[in-house]
Design a protein around this motif. Structure first.
Motif, short mmCIF file in Angstrom:
data_model
loop_
_atom_site.label_atom_id
_atom_site.label_comp_id
_atom_site.label_asym_id
_atom_site.label_seq_id
_atom_site.Cartn_x
_atom_site.Cartn_y
_atom_site.Cartn_z
N THR A 1 0.87 -1.17 0.00
CA THR A 1 0.00 0.00 0.00
C THR A 1 0.90 1.22 0.00
N PRO A 2 1.01 1.99 -0.99
CA PRO A 2 0.22 1.89 -2.20
C PRO A 2 0.80 0.90 -3.22
N GLN A 3 2.12 0.62 -3.17
CA GLN A 3 2.70 -0.24 -4.18
C GLN A 3 3.97 -0.89 -3.65
N LEU A 4 4.19 -2.13 -4.07
CA LEU A 4 5.41 -2.85 -3.69
C LEU A 4 6.15 -3.23 -4.96
N GLU A 5 7.43 -2.94 -4.97
CA GLU A 5 8.28 -3.31 -6.10
C GLU A 5 9.13 -4.50 -5.68
N ILE A 6 8.98 -5.61 -6.39
CA ILE A 6 9.77 -6.80 -6.10
C ILE A 6 10.80 -6.96 -7.22
N PRO A 7 12.07 -6.72 -6.91
CA PRO A 7 13.09 -6.82 -7.95
C PRO A 7 13.16 -8.24 -8.50
N GLY A 8 13.58 -8.35 -9.74
CA GLY A 8 13.72 -9.65 -10.37
C GLY A 8 14.85 -10.46 -9.74
N THR A 9 14.90 -11.70 -10.10
CA THR A 9 15.93 -12.61 -9.61
C THR A 9 16.95 -12.84 -10.72
N TRP B 1 5.39 -5.79 -9.86
CA TRP B 1 4.75 -4.69 -9.15
C TRP B 1 3.47 -5.20 -8.50
N LEU B 2 3.28 -4.89 -7.22
CA LEU B 2 2.08 -5.29 -6.49
C LEU B 2 1.36 -4.07 -5.94
N THR B 3 0.05 -4.09 -6.02
CA THR B 3 -0.78 -3.13 -5.31
C THR B 3 -1.84 -3.93 -4.56
N ALA B 4 -2.22 -3.45 -3.41
CA ALA B 4 -3.17 -4.19 -2.58
C ALA B 4 -4.32 -3.28 -2.18
N GLU B 5 -5.50 -3.89 -2.15
CA GLU B 5 -6.70 -3.16 -1.74
C GLU B 5 -7.50 -4.06 -0.80
N PRO B 6 -7.62 -3.67 0.47
CA PRO B 6 -8.40 -4.47 1.41
C PRO B 6 -9.88 -4.48 1.03
N LYS B 7 -10.46 -5.63 1.02
CA LYS B 7 -11.90 -5.80 0.81
C LYS B 7 -12.51 -6.21 2.15
N THR B 8 -13.75 -6.64 2.17
CA THR B 8 -14.42 -6.99 3.41
C THR B 8 -13.69 -8.09 4.18
#
Length: 129
Positions: free
Chosen positions: A90-98, A106-113
């Motif tokens: 939140t707001p964004q995660l960058e995961i470097p390559g291997t 690139w990850l973005t997360a949004e909490p739902k119920t």
């Protein structure tokens, strides 16, 4: 060990290293040249904590690329918002390559119920407020 034997060993070592470097360079080249807009990260690319499970997955495409959305059930005793904070998405995660797959995830997360919606792709840019 004679000088000839030593020279032969060094020659073989240099040839092996050169071949391995060419194979790796070829793999990376094919990965980037063969990349399509349809490429999406796999579920194993997401650093989920123990106890979190993926309960759903959907793939969508739009202008410029595709992404995959995972519905993640947090571990017992953790809310979706807390899981998002733990992931750092939140707001964004960058995961470097291997070494074997140098593409950045690139990850973005949004909490739902009751689940956390995590969107993963290879084409996003760094989030700027």
């Amino acid at each position: 060990m004679t000088a000839t034997t030593r020279r032969r060993v060094w020659t073989i070592a240099i040839v092996v290293v050169a071949i391995l470097a060419l194979l790796y360079g070829g793999r990376v080249t094919v990965q980037f040249m063969g990349a399509t807009e349809g490429d999406v990260p796999s579920a194993s690319d997401i650093p989920l904590p123990d106890g979190a499970t993926i309960v759903g997955e959907s793939r969508d495409c739009g202008s410029g690329g595709c992404w995959v959305t995972f519905s993640v059930q947090p571990p017992p005793g953790q809310s979706p918002a807390e899981l998002a904070q733990e992931l750092g998405a939140t707001p964004q995660l960058e995961i470097p390559g291997t070494f074997l797959d140098p593409r950045t995830t690139w990850l973005t997360a949004e909490p739902k119920t009751d689940v956390l919606s995590v969107q993963a792709d290879y084409f996003s840019q760094r989030w700027t407020p």
